[in-house]
Design an enzyme around this catalytic site. Sequence first.
Site, PDB file in Angstrom:
ATOM      1  N   ARG A  10       0.852  -1.175   0.000  1.00 18.12           N
ATOM      2  CA  ARG A  10       0.000   0.000   0.000  1.00 18.12           C
ATOM      3  C   ARG A  10       0.894   1.233   0.000  1.00 18.12           C
ATOM      4  O   ARG A  10       2.079   1.144   0.280  1.00 18.12           O
ATOM      5  CB  ARG A  10      -0.896   0.014   1.229  1.00 18.12           C
ATOM      6  CG  ARG A  10      -1.946  -1.076   1.271  1.00 18.12           C
ATOM      7  CD  ARG A  10      -2.642  -1.099   2.611  1.00 18.12           C
ATOM      8  NE  ARG A  10      -3.146   0.225   2.958  1.00 18.12           N
ATOM      9  CZ  ARG A  10      -3.225   0.713   4.191  1.00 18.12           C
ATOM     10  NH1 ARG A  10      -2.792  -0.002   5.218  1.00 18.12           N
ATOM     11  NH2 ARG A  10      -3.707   1.922   4.400  1.00 18.12           N
ATOM     12  N   LYS A  80      -2.416  -7.978  11.614  1.00 15.02           N
ATOM     13  CA  LYS A  80      -3.689  -7.727  12.306  1.00 15.02           C
ATOM     14  C   LYS A  80      -4.787  -7.275  11.346  1.00 15.02           C
ATOM     15  O   LYS A  80      -5.975  -7.335  11.684  1.00 15.02           O
ATOM     16  CB  LYS A  80      -3.511  -6.703  13.427  1.00 15.02           C
ATOM     17  CG  LYS A  80      -3.263  -5.273  13.001  1.00 15.02           C
ATOM     18  CD  LYS A  80      -3.112  -4.366  14.224  1.00 15.02           C
ATOM     19  CE  LYS A  80      -2.802  -2.933  13.839  1.00 15.02           C
ATOM     20  NZ  LYS A  80      -3.896  -2.255  13.130  1.00 15.02           N
ATOM     21  N   ASP A  81      -4.418  -6.828  10.137  1.00 16.35           N
ATOM     22  CA  ASP A  81      -5.414  -6.385   9.155  1.00 16.35           C
ATOM     23  C   ASP A  81      -5.905  -7.506   8.250  1.00 16.35           C
ATOM     24  O   ASP A  81      -6.794  -7.283   7.417  1.00 16.35           O
ATOM     25  CB  ASP A  81      -4.829  -5.266   8.267  1.00 16.35           C
ATOM     26  CG  ASP A  81      -4.530  -3.997   9.050  1.00 16.35           C
ATOM     27  OD1 ASP A  81      -5.177  -3.782  10.094  1.00 16.35           O
ATOM     28  OD2 ASP A  81      -3.656  -3.228   8.615  1.00 16.35           O
ATOM     29  N   THR A 124      -9.906   6.885  18.283  1.00 20.06           N
ATOM     30  CA  THR A 124      -9.482   5.584  17.794  1.00 20.06           C
ATOM     31  C   THR A 124     -10.498   5.092  16.767  1.00 20.06           C
ATOM     32  O   THR A 124     -11.693   5.390  16.887  1.00 20.06           O
ATOM     33  CB  THR A 124      -9.357   4.542  18.924  1.00 20.06           C
ATOM     34  OG1 THR A 124      -9.045   3.265  18.348  1.00 20.06           O
ATOM     35  CG2 THR A 124     -10.633   4.405  19.731  1.00 20.06           C
ATOM     36  N   ARG A 128     -12.276  -2.437  19.477  1.00 16.26           N
ATOM     37  CA  ARG A 128     -11.540  -3.144  20.535  1.00 16.26           C
ATOM     38  C   ARG A 128     -10.879  -2.164  21.489  1.00 16.26           C
ATOM     39  O   ARG A 128     -10.977  -2.309  22.722  1.00 16.26           O
ATOM     40  CB  ARG A 128     -10.474  -4.052  19.894  1.00 16.26           C
ATOM     41  CG  ARG A 128      -9.493  -4.680  20.890  1.00 16.26           C
ATOM     42  CD  ARG A 128      -8.312  -5.327  20.171  1.00 16.26           C
ATOM     43  NE  ARG A 128      -7.517  -4.371  19.417  1.00 16.26           N
ATOM     44  CZ  ARG A 128      -6.586  -3.584  19.933  1.00 16.26           C
ATOM     45  NH1 ARG A 128      -6.303  -3.629  21.225  1.00 16.26           N
ATOM     46  NH2 ARG A 128      -5.913  -2.751  19.163  1.00 16.26           N
ATOM     47  N   ARG A 129     -10.201  -1.165  20.939  1.00 19.70           N
ATOM     48  CA  ARG A 129      -9.538  -0.174  21.795  1.00 19.70           C
ATOM     49  C   ARG A 129     -10.560   0.655  22.563  1.00 19.70           C
ATOM     50  O   ARG A 129     -10.413   0.898  23.761  1.00 19.70           O
ATOM     51  CB  ARG A 129      -8.649   0.742  20.949  1.00 19.70           C
ATOM     52  CG  ARG A 129      -7.392   0.057  20.422  1.00 19.70           C
ATOM     53  CD  ARG A 129      -6.628   0.950  19.451  1.00 19.70           C
ATOM     54  NE  ARG A 129      -5.412   0.295  18.987  1.00 19.70           N
ATOM     55  CZ  ARG A 129      -4.858   0.498  17.787  1.00 19.70           C
ATOM     56  NH1 ARG A 129      -5.414   1.346  16.947  1.00 19.70           N
ATOM     57  NH2 ARG A 129      -3.765  -0.140  17.446  1.00 19.70           N
ATOM     58  N   ARG A 146     -10.242   8.098  11.458  1.00 17.38           N
ATOM     59  CA  ARG A 146      -9.521   7.335  10.450  1.00 17.38           C
ATOM     60  C   ARG A 146      -8.362   8.188   9.960  1.00 17.38           C
ATOM     61  O   ARG A 146      -8.172   9.315  10.360  1.00 17.38           O
ATOM     62  CB  ARG A 146     -10.441   6.956   9.276  1.00 17.38           C
ATOM     63  CG  ARG A 146     -11.382   5.812   9.583  1.00 17.38           C
ATOM     64  CD  ARG A 146     -11.883   5.133   8.305  1.00 17.38           C
ATOM     65  NE  ARG A 146     -10.822   4.325   7.726  1.00 17.38           N
ATOM     66  CZ  ARG A 146     -10.587   4.243   6.415  1.00 17.38           C
ATOM     67  NH1 ARG A 146     -11.309   4.929   5.560  1.00 17.38           N
ATOM     68  NH2 ARG A 146      -9.625   3.479   5.964  1.00 17.38           N
ATOM     69  N   ASN A 148      -4.068   8.213   8.202  1.00 12.96           N
ATOM     70  CA  ASN A 148      -2.744   7.666   8.494  1.00 12.96           C
ATOM     71  C   ASN A 148      -2.259   8.131   9.871  1.00 12.96           C
ATOM     72  O   ASN A 148      -2.907   8.934  10.534  1.00 12.96           O
ATOM     73  CB  ASN A 148      -1.749   8.020   7.376  1.00 12.96           C
ATOM     74  CG  ASN A 148      -1.569   9.517   7.210  1.00 12.96           C
ATOM     75  OD1 ASN A 148      -1.716  10.289   8.149  1.00 12.96           O
ATOM     76  ND2 ASN A 148      -1.248   9.949   6.006  1.00 12.96           N
ATOM     77  N   VAL A 149      -1.128   7.611  10.283  1.00 12.45           N
ATOM     78  CA  VAL A 149      -0.631   7.899  11.631  1.00 12.45           C
ATOM     79  C   VAL A 149      -0.428   9.402  11.867  1.00 12.45           C
ATOM     80  O   VAL A 149      -0.906   9.944  12.874  1.00 12.45           O
ATOM     81  CB  VAL A 149       0.653   7.096  11.918  1.00 12.45           C
ATOM     82  CG1 VAL A 149       1.293   7.544  13.231  1.00 12.45           C
ATOM     83  CG2 VAL A 149       0.339   5.592  11.990  1.00 12.45           C
ATOM     84  N   THR A 151      -1.856  11.933  10.448  1.00 11.44           N
ATOM     85  CA  THR A 151      -3.161  12.596  10.474  1.00 11.44           C
ATOM     86  C   THR A 151      -3.843  12.387  11.823  1.00 11.44           C
ATOM     87  O   THR A 151      -4.433  13.307  12.397  1.00 11.44           O
ATOM     88  CB  THR A 151      -4.062  12.072   9.347  1.00 11.44           C
ATOM     89  OG1 THR A 151      -3.459  12.396   8.087  1.00 11.44           O
ATOM     90  CG2 THR A 151      -5.448  12.691   9.391  1.00 11.44           C
ATOM     91  N   ARG A 152      -3.758  11.175  12.347  1.00  8.74           N
ATOM     92  CA  ARG A 152      -4.361  10.888  13.659  1.00  8.74           C
ATOM     93  C   ARG A 152      -3.645  11.659  14.763  1.00  8.74           C
ATOM     94  O   ARG A 152      -4.276  12.226  15.652  1.00  8.74           O
ATOM     95  CB  ARG A 152      -4.322   9.384  13.927  1.00  8.74           C
ATOM     96  CG  ARG A 152      -5.218   8.587  12.992  1.00  8.74           C
ATOM     97  CD  ARG A 152      -5.178   7.104  13.302  1.00  8.74           C
ATOM     98  NE  ARG A 152      -5.894   6.348  12.294  1.00  8.74           N
ATOM     99  CZ  ARG A 152      -6.658   5.287  12.543  1.00  8.74           C
ATOM    100  NH1 ARG A 152      -6.807   4.865  13.788  1.00  8.74           N
ATOM    101  NH2 ARG A 152      -7.270   4.647  11.572  1.00  8.74           N
ATOM    102  N   CYS A 257     -11.413  -8.413  12.083  1.00 10.62           N
ATOM    103  CA  CYS A 257     -10.376  -7.623  12.750  1.00 10.62           C
ATOM    104  C   CYS A 257     -10.910  -6.302  13.296  1.00 10.62           C
ATOM    105  O   CYS A 257     -10.196  -5.584  13.984  1.00 10.62           O
ATOM    106  CB  CYS A 257      -9.181  -7.389  11.816  1.00 10.62           C
ATOM    107  SG  CYS A 257      -9.568  -6.507  10.312  1.00 10.62           S
TER     108      CYS A 257
END
Length: 324
Positions: A10, A80-81, A124, A128-129, A146, A148-149, A151-152, A257
């Site tokens: 990706r 995990k995905d 998040t 789960r979290r 949602r 990318n890292v 952006t979060r 997932c």
Amino acid sequence: MSETFRVGTRGSALATTQTGWAAQKLSEISGLNVETVLVKTEGDVVTGSLATLGGTGVFAAALRQHLLDSGCDLAVHSLKDLPTAQPEGLVLSCIPAREDVRDALCSHDGLGLADLPQGAKIGTGSPRRGAQLLAHRPDLEIVDIRGNVPTRLGRVKGIGETLDDGSVGRGTQGDLDAVILAAAGMRRLGLEKYITEYLDPSIMLPAPGQGALALETRTAGSGHAALDQALADFDDEATRLQVVAERSLLSTLEAGCAAPIGALAHLEGDELVLEAVACNPDGSQTMRRSARTVAAGISSAQQLGRDLATAMIADGAAVIAGLA
């Protein structure tokens, strides 16, 4: 001239970093050159929460199709995905040694989870979290996010303006007190300095397979004998046993997932120990169980996951987690 193998990935910073790391290792072991092939996936172009996207496999499908069509020789995924059902014609040839399995709190002013103010807003995209956070601190407000890292991270008060690579999306504002991200991804991106607290698994069990990469080829092999051998050499037996147990539990629970299920296996001497949690998405109910078995190979790890999931289902885990 040396042969070249093609690795599909990706286009996100995390995906290309993970793929680059794995491809470089395999190139060193095999003596082959490597070419990276960028593949756009549905998860990269569709907006909305991971839960509403269906979660399972949303980032993997296009990459896998490219591999099946021989557009690349190898695909690198975050384990995990990946859905627990393995598609026909493809095999997880290598699972390298795992990175940090924990979830990470990234907050403003370096506040730990216990120090965040009453009603703090935590971002998040993971049920789960969110569920485990609410079970630990019911006063928190969980905000679905949602992106990318970077952006979060940019959503956290005081952090956005410190990200100096221009990777924070436009319109991003410091509207959150904290976000929860996988420690493994933060470390792979060199962003550990933004981690305020590594969340202990006693508070938050990670997603099955979290921290592990999955290197996938066609069942018939990659087309390069030296690469196939390098994949076998790069595989980590302990990590494979752990994630097989975790994913077997997830599969038996028939949960994707994006489900509020956490699982973590570890080796203790000659035993494989598996811990699992099933949560109501609002955090009002959680069921936490563990089991162990002699670590006697893949089949014993699969059986451990099945047995623990079956016991949890008998006690009502599917109802609690909204899977029934």
